[in-house]
Design a protein around this motif. Structure first.
Motif, mmCIF file in Angstrom:
data_model
loop_
_atom_site.group_PDB
_atom_site.id
_atom_site.type_symbol
_atom_site.label_atom_id
_atom_site.label_comp_id
_atom_site.label_asym_id
_atom_site.label_seq_id
_atom_site.Cartn_x
_atom_site.Cartn_y
_atom_site.Cartn_z
ATOM 1 N N ASN A 119 0.827 -1.213 0.000
ATOM 2 C CA ASN A 119 0.000 0.000 0.000
ATOM 3 C C ASN A 119 0.860 1.262 0.000
ATOM 4 O OD1 ASN A 119 -2.415 -1.413 -0.024
ATOM 5 N ND2 ASN A 119 -2.567 -1.493 2.210
ATOM 6 N N LYS A 120 1.996 1.193 0.700
ATOM 7 C CA LYS A 120 2.898 2.342 0.730
ATOM 8 C C LYS A 120 3.484 2.608 -0.656
ATOM 9 C CE LYS A 120 6.895 4.198 3.211
ATOM 10 N NZ LYS A 120 7.932 3.928 4.258
ATOM 11 N N VAL A 121 3.882 1.538 -1.345
ATOM 12 C CA VAL A 121 4.437 1.670 -2.688
ATOM 13 C C VAL A 121 3.389 2.248 -3.638
ATOM 14 C CG1 VAL A 121 5.170 0.343 -4.709
ATOM 15 C CG2 VAL A 121 6.235 -0.076 -2.496
ATOM 16 N N LYS A 122 2.178 1.727 -3.576
ATOM 17 C CA LYS A 122 1.106 2.244 -4.433
ATOM 18 C C LYS A 122 0.823 3.713 -4.113
ATOM 19 C CE LYS A 122 -1.279 -2.111 -5.384
ATOM 20 N NZ LYS A 122 -2.556 -2.867 -5.261
ATOM 21 N N GLY A 123 0.973 4.073 -2.834
ATOM 22 C CA GLY A 123 0.787 5.473 -2.457
ATOM 23 C C GLY A 123 1.831 6.380 -3.081
ATOM 24 N N VAL A 124 3.084 5.902 -3.129
ATOM 25 C CA VAL A 124 4.156 6.684 -3.768
ATOM 26 C C VAL A 124 3.853 6.886 -5.246
ATOM 27 C CG1 VAL A 124 6.580 6.650 -4.452
ATOM 28 C CG2 VAL A 124 5.942 6.002 -2.126
ATOM 29 N N ILE A 125 3.475 5.811 -5.942
ATOM 30 C CA ILE A 125 3.186 5.909 -7.373
ATOM 31 C C ILE A 125 1.977 6.810 -7.618
ATOM 32 C CG2 ILE A 125 2.538 4.637 -9.447
ATOM 33 C CD1 ILE A 125 5.397 4.150 -8.566
ATOM 34 N N THR A 126 0.958 6.690 -6.777
ATOM 35 C CA THR A 126 -0.220 7.542 -6.917
ATOM 36 C C THR A 126 0.151 9.013 -6.741
ATOM 37 O OG1 THR A 126 -1.691 5.778 -6.136
ATOM 38 C CG2 THR A 126 -2.531 8.037 -6.009
ATOM 39 N N GLY A 127 1.077 9.294 -5.823
ATOM 40 C CA GLY A 127 1.546 10.663 -5.634
ATOM 41 C C GLY A 127 2.274 11.185 -6.859
ATOM 42 N N ILE A 128 3.114 10.351 -7.456
ATOM 43 C CA ILE A 128 3.817 10.733 -8.677
ATOM 44 C C ILE A 128 2.813 11.023 -9.790
ATOM 45 C CG2 ILE A 128 5.334 9.863 -10.511
ATOM 46 C CD1 ILE A 128 6.863 8.310 -8.327
ATOM 47 N N MET A 129 1.808 10.179 -9.899
ATOM 48 C CA MET A 129 0.792 10.378 -10.929
ATOM 49 C C MET A 129 0.023 11.678 -10.715
ATOM 50 S SD MET A 129 1.028 8.100 -13.163
ATOM 51 C CE MET A 129 2.426 7.010 -13.126
ATOM 52 N N GLY A 130 -0.197 12.025 -9.448
ATOM 53 C CA GLY A 130 -0.903 13.270 -9.161
ATOM 54 C C GLY A 130 -0.131 14.484 -9.651
ATOM 55 N N VAL A 131 1.194 14.454 -9.471
ATOM 56 C CA VAL A 131 2.029 15.559 -9.953
ATOM 57 C C VAL A 131 1.994 15.614 -11.477
ATOM 58 C CG1 VAL A 131 4.378 16.468 -10.076
ATOM 59 C CG2 VAL A 131 3.518 15.521 -7.921
ATOM 60 N N ARG A 132 2.112 14.456 -12.115
ATOM 61 C CA ARG A 132 2.056 14.430 -13.586
ATOM 62 C C ARG A 132 0.723 14.975 -14.085
ATOM 63 N NH1 ARG A 132 4.523 8.433 -15.116
ATOM 64 N NH2 ARG A 132 6.533 8.669 -14.037
ATOM 65 N N LYS A 133 -0.360 14.571 -13.435
ATOM 66 C CA LYS A 133 -1.682 15.001 -13.889
ATOM 67 C C LYS A 133 -1.819 16.514 -13.814
ATOM 68 C CE LYS A 133 -5.096 12.298 -13.205
ATOM 69 N NZ LYS A 133 -6.201 11.473 -12.645
ATOM 70 N N SER A 134 -1.187 17.119 -12.804
ATOM 71 C CA SER A 134 -1.312 18.570 -12.645
ATOM 72 C C SER A 134 -0.371 19.352 -13.559
ATOM 73 C CB SER A 134 -1.053 18.968 -11.183
ATOM 74 O OG SER A 134 0.305 18.743 -10.835
ATOM 75 N N LEU A 135 0.755 18.738 -13.960
ATOM 76 C CA LEU A 135 1.775 19.452 -14.732
ATOM 77 C C LEU A 135 1.848 19.032 -16.196
ATOM 78 C CD1 LEU A 135 4.744 19.512 -12.166
ATOM 79 C CD2 LEU A 135 3.117 21.341 -12.666
ATOM 80 N N PHE A 136 1.704 17.745 -16.481
ATOM 81 C CA PHE A 136 1.891 17.235 -17.847
ATOM 82 C C PHE A 136 0.559 17.302 -18.583
ATOM 83 C CE2 PHE A 136 5.465 14.019 -16.484
ATOM 84 C CZ PHE A 136 6.087 15.033 -15.765
ATOM 85 N N THR A 137 0.139 18.483 -18.952
ATOM 86 C CA THR A 137 -1.211 18.683 -19.470
ATOM 87 C C THR A 137 -1.264 18.918 -20.980
ATOM 88 O OG1 THR A 137 -1.043 21.044 -18.934
ATOM 89 C CG2 THR A 137 -2.018 19.594 -17.269
ATOM 90 N N GLU A 138 -0.130 18.854 -21.659
ATOM 91 C CA GLU A 138 -0.068 19.055 -23.099
ATOM 92 C C GLU A 138 0.881 18.017 -23.674
ATOM 93 O OE1 GLU A 138 2.084 22.683 -24.127
ATOM 94 O OE2 GLU A 138 2.988 22.667 -22.140
ATOM 95 N N PRO A 139 0.872 17.775 -24.989
ATOM 96 C CA PRO A 139 1.820 16.822 -25.568
ATOM 97 C C PRO A 139 3.261 17.122 -25.112
ATOM 98 C CG PRO A 139 0.212 17.432 -27.203
ATOM 99 C CD PRO A 139 -0.047 18.326 -26.014
ATOM 100 N N TYR A 140 4.050 16.077 -24.871
ATOM 101 C CA TYR A 140 5.366 16.266 -24.269
ATOM 102 C C TYR A 140 6.252 15.057 -24.495
ATOM 103 C CZ TYR A 140 3.591 13.155 -20.590
ATOM 104 O OH TYR A 140 3.070 12.073 -19.913
ATOM 105 N N CYS A 141 7.544 15.239 -24.259
ATOM 106 C CA CYS A 141 8.509 14.152 -24.122
ATOM 107 C C CYS A 141 8.854 14.023 -22.638
ATOM 108 C CB CYS A 141 9.787 14.436 -24.909
ATOM 109 S SG CYS A 141 9.598 14.426 -26.698
ATOM 110 N N GLN A 142 9.118 12.810 -22.199
ATOM 111 C CA GLN A 142 9.525 12.600 -20.810
ATOM 112 C C GLN A 142 10.726 11.668 -20.756
ATOM 113 O OE1 GLN A 142 6.817 10.389 -18.365
ATOM 114 N NE2 GLN A 142 7.960 10.736 -16.482
#
Length: 222
Positions: A119-142
């Motif tokens: 659950n802790k690991v999934k929480g870390v990944i979910t947090g990373i996804m939250g940042v991406r969702k707020s910032l990566f809002t247009e076509p991009y390279c990563q």
């Protein structure tokens, strides 16, 4: 399909596309050699065992074949053919991903008997996804993953991979993102990445960095 390559005729290394099972077996072995932090392995890699290596190699190959945005490049030593660096890029030219847990779901079978850690690991990944969702809002390279053999560091290998990705992003007129560790921050800055969001607390310290495309005018026609 032609193999993309970057080669300096006077240099000892060559950059090409990684795509074969042998490539990924070697890349995974190098990744485990490079990243020894147990917390990072627990979240992003799995156990350092033959079965663990085979699982991660299979995961990377499956992602490459099912995700049209996924691109891997490798840097080899020309004299020996040894892979001494590798990086994984995500190129989203049109639609933007939903940024959900499933995008980075390794399965985490090695944690199935420890629900608290899972659950802790999934929480870390979910947090990373939250940042991406707020910032990566247009076509991009990563730049998703990037590493160099510890025995070959400070020889320009990381710069070769960053140059390749930066040139690609510029040609596609796309901004680039990287979730940088403190150790990698300096190299990314050299290529124009700037901190957008910084995390200085907890086990996953680092920053989310963005690079704007350098677009030169193209003139022509009659």
């Amino acid at each position: 399909m032609a193999t993309t390559s970057i080669e300096d005729s006077s240099g000892p290394f060559i950059l090409t596309r990684a795509h074969t099972p042998h490539d990924f077996d070697s890349i995974v072995a190098l990744e485990f050699k490079t990243f020894t932090d147990p917390h990072l392995r627990e979240i992003f890699m799995g156990p350092d065992t033959p079965d663990g290596h085979a699982y991660l190699s299979s995961f990377y190959q499956k992602t490459l074949h099912t995700n049209a945005s996924d691109v891997w490049v490798k840097v080899e030593e020309k004299k020996t053919g040894k892979i001494v660096g590798a990086s994984n890029w995500r190129v989203h030219m049109g639609s933007v991903p939903k940024h959900e847990l499933a995008e980075e779901d390794l399965g985490w079978a090695w944690l199935e008997c420890d629900e608290e850690k899972l659950n802790k690991v999934k929480g870390v990944i979910t947090g990373i996804m939250g940042v991406r969702k707020s910032l990566f809002t247009e076509p991009y390279c990563q730049l998703h993953i990037c590493f160099t053999d510890p025995d070959y560091q400070r020889r320009g290998i990381g710069s070769m991979m960053l140059q390749w990705g930066s040139d690609l992003a510029d040609q596609l007129f796309l901004p680039s993102w990287v979730e940088a560790s403190p150790a990698g921050n300096f190299l990314y800055r050299k290529f124009g990445y700037k901190d957008i969001e910084v995390n200085e607390s907890g086990e996953m310290q680092g920053s989310t960095m963005r690079r704007e495309a350098i677009v030169l005018p193209i003139e022509g026609g009659q």
